[in-house]
Enzyme design. Sequence first.
Site, short mmCIF file in Angstrom:
data_model
loop_
_atom_site.label_atom_id
_atom_site.label_comp_id
_atom_site.label_asym_id
_atom_site.label_seq_id
_atom_site.Cartn_x
_atom_site.Cartn_y
_atom_site.Cartn_z
N HIS A 1 1.04 -1.10 -0.03
CA HIS A 1 0.10 0.10 -0.12
C HIS A 1 0.76 1.15 -0.09
O HIS A 1 0.43 2.36 0.15
CB HIS A 1 -0.99 0.09 1.48
CG HIS A 1 -2.17 0.77 1.20
ND1 HIS A 1 -2.31 1.92 1.91
CD2 HIS A 1 -3.25 0.90 0.16
CE1 HIS A 1 -3.23 2.67 1.74
NE2 HIS A 1 -3.97 1.87 0.67
N LYS B 1 3.10 4.32 -1.40
CA LYS B 1 2.74 5.16 -2.49
C LYS B 1 4.03 6.18 -2.50
O LYS B 1 4.07 7.03 -1.83
CB LYS B 1 1.48 6.02 -2.67
CG LYS B 1 0.30 4.94 -2.51
CD LYS B 1 -0.81 5.78 -1.30
CE LYS B 1 -1.87 4.87 -0.95
NZ LYS B 1 -2.18 3.84 -1.78
N ASP C 1 15.79 12.13 -8.86
CA ASP C 1 16.93 12.93 -8.34
C ASP C 1 16.59 14.18 -8.86
O ASP C 1 15.91 14.73 -9.90
CB ASP C 1 18.42 12.51 -9.12
CG ASP C 1 18.21 12.57 -10.71
OD1 ASP C 1 18.63 13.52 -11.35
OD2 ASP C 1 17.50 11.82 -11.36
N GLN D 1 -8.90 7.67 6.11
CA GLN D 1 -9.62 6.76 5.25
C GLN D 1 -10.38 6.17 6.29
O GLN D 1 -11.92 5.42 6.10
CB GLN D 1 -9.09 6.11 4.24
CG GLN D 1 -10.03 5.26 3.40
CD GLN D 1 -9.37 4.58 2.38
OE1 GLN D 1 -7.91 4.54 2.64
NE2 GLN D 1 -9.93 3.96 1.22
N HIS E 1 -9.49 10.48 1.62
CA HIS E 1 -8.60 9.20 1.24
C HIS E 1 -7.17 9.71 2.24
O HIS E 1 -6.20 9.03 2.07
CB HIS E 1 -8.49 9.11 -0.06
CG HIS E 1 -7.40 7.92 -0.22
ND1 HIS E 1 -6.26 8.05 -0.71
CD2 HIS E 1 -7.79 6.73 -0.16
CE1 HIS E 1 -5.93 6.62 -0.86
NE2 HIS E 1 -6.76 5.77 -0.60
N LYS F 1 -4.28 10.38 4.98
CA LYS F 1 -3.80 9.56 6.11
C LYS F 1 -2.71 10.63 6.90
O LYS F 1 -1.62 10.74 6.85
CB LYS F 1 -3.13 8.34 5.71
CG LYS F 1 -3.78 7.47 4.73
CD LYS F 1 -3.62 7.68 3.57
CE LYS F 1 -4.30 6.58 2.54
NZ LYS F 1 -5.69 6.01 3.00
N ASP G 1 -0.88 19.53 17.98
CA ASP G 1 -0.44 20.76 18.67
C ASP G 1 0.14 21.85 17.69
O ASP G 1 0.88 22.68 18.21
CB ASP G 1 0.58 20.63 19.86
CG ASP G 1 0.08 19.74 20.96
OD1 ASP G 1 -1.35 19.87 21.02
OD2 ASP G 1 0.98 19.15 21.81
#
Length: 762
Positions: free
Chosen positions: A306, A308, A313, A477, A615, A617, A622
């Site tokens: 999962h 991504k 460079d 998600q 979707h 994450k 703070d």
Amino acid sequence: MELEEQKKYFHGTLEITIFDATPFSPPFPFNCICTKPKAAYVTIKINKKKVAKTSSEYDRIWNQTFQILCAHPVTDTTITITLKTRCSVLGRFRISAEQILTSNSAVINGFFPLIADNGSTKRNLKLKCLMWFRPAYLEPGWCRALEEASFQGIRNASFPQRSNCRVVLYQDAHHKATFDPRVDDVPFNARNLWEDVYKAIESARHLVYIAGWALNPNLVLVRDNETEIPHAVGVTVGELLKRKSEEGVAVRVMLWNDETSLPMIKNKGVMRTNVERALAYFRNTNVVCRLCPRLHKKLPTAFAHHQKTITLDTRVTNSSTKEREIMSFLGGFDLCDGRYDTEEHSLFRTLGTEADFYQTSVAGAKLSRGGPREPWHDCHVSVVGGAAWDVLKNFEQRWTKQCNPSVLVNTSGIRNLVNLTGPTEENNRKWNVQVLRSIDHISATEMPRGLPVEKSVHDGYVAAIRKAERFIYIENQYFMGSCDHWESKNDKICSGCTNLIPVEIALKIAAKIRARERFAVYIVIPMWPEGPPESETVEEILHWTRETMSMMYQIIGEAIWEVGDKSHPRDYLNFFCLANREEKRDGEFEAVSSPHQKTHYWNAQRNRRFMVYVHSKLMIVDDTYILIGSANINQRSMDGCRDTEIAIGCYQTNTNNTNEIQAYRLSLWYEHTGGKITADDLSSSEPESLECVRGLRTIGEQMWEIYSGDKVVDMLGIHLVAYPISVTGDGAVEEVGDGCFPDTKTLVKGKRSKMFPPVLTT
């Protein structure tokens, strides 16, 4: 406050060092024939959950230390340390959480006799270990930790915390020119992710490495005619990657192979990633594309790669030399269908503009039948510096494990490729960044300290929550976990959803209530997980989510009752989702056919409303620390043995110019509230304040009334809606209205599946 918590919860870090065990010595008369010892190892369990395992050693000497995060009910928690060989259990040692907490010494140390399965003591077999428990309330807050420079990152991670990095935070794939969030009257530079990705790939000279859950080679990254790179409009990802490979750049693409996808019978697989399309597209080109299954000793088809990431460079900024350095992108975005969207998250007004209509959360949806499309909200990040090299190392470790390592570039042989780790004059290279992962030895080489599993993403979440002093903001998600505290005994036992993130949040709030200090948590999730809401998997995930919410509000309600406060649980914890509703305008796309009447599709189209799919994450704590990556808040992402994940946890070491984490949060709030919440609002800079909590909740409740009402009323760019639950003063979670999501017959509280095992849905 702390003593009250300790009476109820075994909450903190249990450090256990396993030294050695009694050497192998077969009894007479077997000592004549059984002279060779068997390799032995030690496992540590909290109740029935295995939380640590040593290496296998013939001499029974390990000297291994484990930091085990705990947030369990004191009365029901037992730690079991077991000595094993491959074929047998040699003996066990058990100690209750209550014994550890009431021990006269802070340290429990010694040679402990082991118990056989029949209950007898094995006097000639002992295990030497040391146990030390540190309560969570002793953790210094973020302010003190950063002032004293005492936070050195997560210990059980492959990669250390890196200093002098540059970080750019993104929301959504693209922005309209009118998107203008401001911080202290200065425009927040909301960058266009996919345009930056295009420019980065186009400028690469040596390597472009892509790891993804899915990739569509026909995806167009740049679609806005007002772009700074007009030559990129309409160019597909596949065309761009092939062109770079023909220029001599090493382009390597590693995608998850969904083993339920069977192209010979035109089965798209459970997850519908269509990765065979990418494999076929790059065949007979210079792009090396590989499909990698998530290998697993139990269920080879159940879990996914999962991660991504895009690593390449790039030219060293502010340098007159030809030096280049590594840049990495990571987060929630895959380069695949349905991800392109702007802050407007339109349902019906963009259907005629692109050929990638995407709607997987309505059964039977397709462009010829019209909208609504599924709007997509996501978050991503790019990093330059030592942490970007760690993302590269992660790719190399995974590729080496499952593909041919000889096709990787030897980066040490590239003369002008540098790793700038020292201090610089650049204001934007003032970030400390640590790469975190969920992964095991089956998917990667060189695991940390020889451990078979890394779950540093989970540990990073817990560490950040324990240091929180004012507020937590989460977009994810999924949101489920801490099943040891769920109300249903059967769900506790069978779900296996043991990650500690939800209960850590609830215990943090409870501690603040007992201390009579303000604290607020805002959690944004989708209305329901992706897929038709009537499907069994979606309904079961909703069930786990409701169990999690109920548990959290119960803990908060109990704390309020204990201190005799008149506050409400939702003064501290609030769940939101994103949604849109649009009045019809002239010039909209006209469908050639209609959905079947009385279906979810027909209802959503007639009522012109649908959720915005969250979707993202990410977690912001703070306005000081941000954790962002590919990992969901569920067991699949946090376990280490299930889905592979990658994230970064980071903070600025100098915020004299701009607190970029705060600016990013305000930019997200500006988007979700259609500009109603801005940096000019005093309460928005104090998210823990009751004024801010009630302000956001009021917006959410008002927009839910508009979204769920019978009359079609345009939401005018305000997408934040209250999650459809009611919470009583004592923390009980109840239904709103008929208990179903609008336009569906799906219960918000979900229900258990009769078909799928919990390991797939948690």
